[in-house]
Design a protein around this motif. Structure first.
Motif, PDB file in Angstrom:
ATOM      1  N   PRO A  29       0.835  -1.220   0.000  1.00 31.94           N
ATOM      2  CA  PRO A  29       0.000   0.000   0.000  1.00 31.94           C
ATOM      3  C   PRO A  29       0.858   1.253   0.000  1.00 31.94           C
ATOM      4  O   PRO A  29       1.831   1.379   0.740  1.00 31.94           O
ATOM      5  CB  PRO A  29      -0.806  -0.134   1.314  1.00 31.94           C
ATOM      6  N   VAL A  30       0.550   2.141  -0.871  1.00 27.86           N
ATOM      7  CA  VAL A  30       1.274   3.411  -0.986  1.00 27.86           C
ATOM      8  C   VAL A  30       0.689   4.403   0.015  1.00 27.86           C
ATOM      9  O   VAL A  30      -0.518   4.632   0.032  1.00 27.86           O
ATOM     10  CB  VAL A  30       1.167   3.963  -2.421  1.00 27.86           C
ATOM     11  N   PRO A  31       1.576   4.956   0.894  1.00 23.21           N
ATOM     12  CA  PRO A  31       1.039   5.922   1.866  1.00 23.21           C
ATOM     13  C   PRO A  31       0.503   7.161   1.172  1.00 23.21           C
ATOM     14  O   PRO A  31       1.122   7.708   0.252  1.00 23.21           O
ATOM     15  CB  PRO A  31       2.262   6.253   2.736  1.00 23.21           C
ATOM     16  N   VAL A  32      -0.595   7.558   1.607  1.00 20.61           N
ATOM     17  CA  VAL A  32      -1.235   8.740   1.030  1.00 20.61           C
ATOM     18  C   VAL A  32      -0.787   9.964   1.820  1.00 20.61           C
ATOM     19  O   VAL A  32      -0.936  10.026   3.048  1.00 20.61           O
ATOM     20  CB  VAL A  32      -2.780   8.597   1.072  1.00 20.61           C
ATOM     21  N   GLU A  33      -0.163  10.885   1.122  1.00 19.76           N
ATOM     22  CA  GLU A  33       0.315  12.095   1.768  1.00 19.76           C
ATOM     23  C   GLU A  33      -0.849  13.059   1.978  1.00 19.76           C
ATOM     24  O   GLU A  33      -1.667  13.292   1.085  1.00 19.76           O
ATOM     25  CB  GLU A  33       1.395  12.755   0.920  1.00 19.76           C
TER      26      GLU A  33
END
Length: 259
Positions: free
Chosen positions: A95-99
């Motif tokens: 999962p790509v961290p959402v900034e």
């Protein structure tokens, strides 16, 4: 003249040939009858008297013709699945961290009171370096400090800095001093110098601060011989001081150095 019995031989041959011919005709007739019996009916020809029904039943242990191709295909698929190498499942996606978007807007300012401004005045904050220098100068001016091996202060240098007493690492020899003795006929005298300590027990920036008798030239003699001096640097607080002033006096009497 006698002739052989030819008629009897010919009659026997004819009988054999006739029997063979009859046998051949019988076989041909039998073949014709067989062909007529097994020949299928001619298309379009109706036979009102008979109705022919054919029935095909699969014996036990055997499958019907319709089922065999389907089962063969299933068996082939199963064999291919067994022969095919096991495919490794790809790793689950990371999962790509959402900034979190930073809100864009005018900068915010802190509101300070006058009392806050007074407390934040850095000009009133005491400097540690200045306090340390003040304490070092106070210790130097009082002739040492809290350590027993601190070098004593015997005066002030030409620029007003503390002037420490000398401690020789190696005293100059008589030959080293005699070479610079004044040639004015004065036998005894003292040359007084103030020199800065340097690494490797050397001294630099030596200056004449006195001589006796006045105008005797012993101050200049000591100054010319100073490049040979080897002094231990003064100590303060357990540390050697490089670049500070030390007092050196050279006495020309019996060509020896006074401590």
């Amino acid at each position: 003249m006698r002739w052989p019995s030819r008629p009897f031989a010919d009659s026997g041959l004819l009988r054999r040939r006739g029997a063979a011919l009859l046998l051949a005709l019988a076989i041909e007739l039998l073949l014709v009858l067989l062909l007529l019996f097994f020949v299928p009916p001619v298309p379009g020809r109706k036979d009102g008297g008979r109705t022919t029904v054919f029935g095909i039943e699969a014996s036990k242990g055997e499958d019907s013709p319709d089922k065999k191709p389907a089962e063969k295909q299933q068996q082939k698929k199963a064999a291919k699945a067994q022969r095919a190498p096991a495919q490794t499942q790809p790793p689950p996606p990371v999962p790509v961290p959402v900034e979190t978007p930073v809100p864009v807007g005018p900068p915010t300012f802190l509101k300070l009171s006058r009392n806050d401004y007074r407390q934040g005045d850095i000009a009133k904050v005491p400097s540690r370096a200045s306090d340390a220098d003040a304490s070092d100068n106070a210790n130097a001016n009082t002739g040492g400090g809290g350590h027993a091996d601190d070098s004593p202060v015997v005066g002030k240098a030409p620029n007003g800095e503390p002037l420490y007493g000398v401690e020789w690492y190696r005293k100059p020899t008589n030959a080293e001093l005699e070479f610079y003795r004044p040639r004015n006929g004065i036998k005894t005298g003292i040359g007084k110098l103030a020199c800065r300590t340097a690494p490797r027990y050397r001294v630099v920036d030596c200056q004449i601060i006195g001589q006796s008798p006045a105008g005797s030239g012993f101050g200049n003699a000591a100054l010319q011989a100073s490049w040979q001096f080897l002094l231990r640097p003064p100590r303060l607080g357990g540390k050697s001081l490089i670049g500070v002033w030390v007092f050196v006096d050279i006495e020309y009497y019996t060509v020896e150095v006074r401590k």
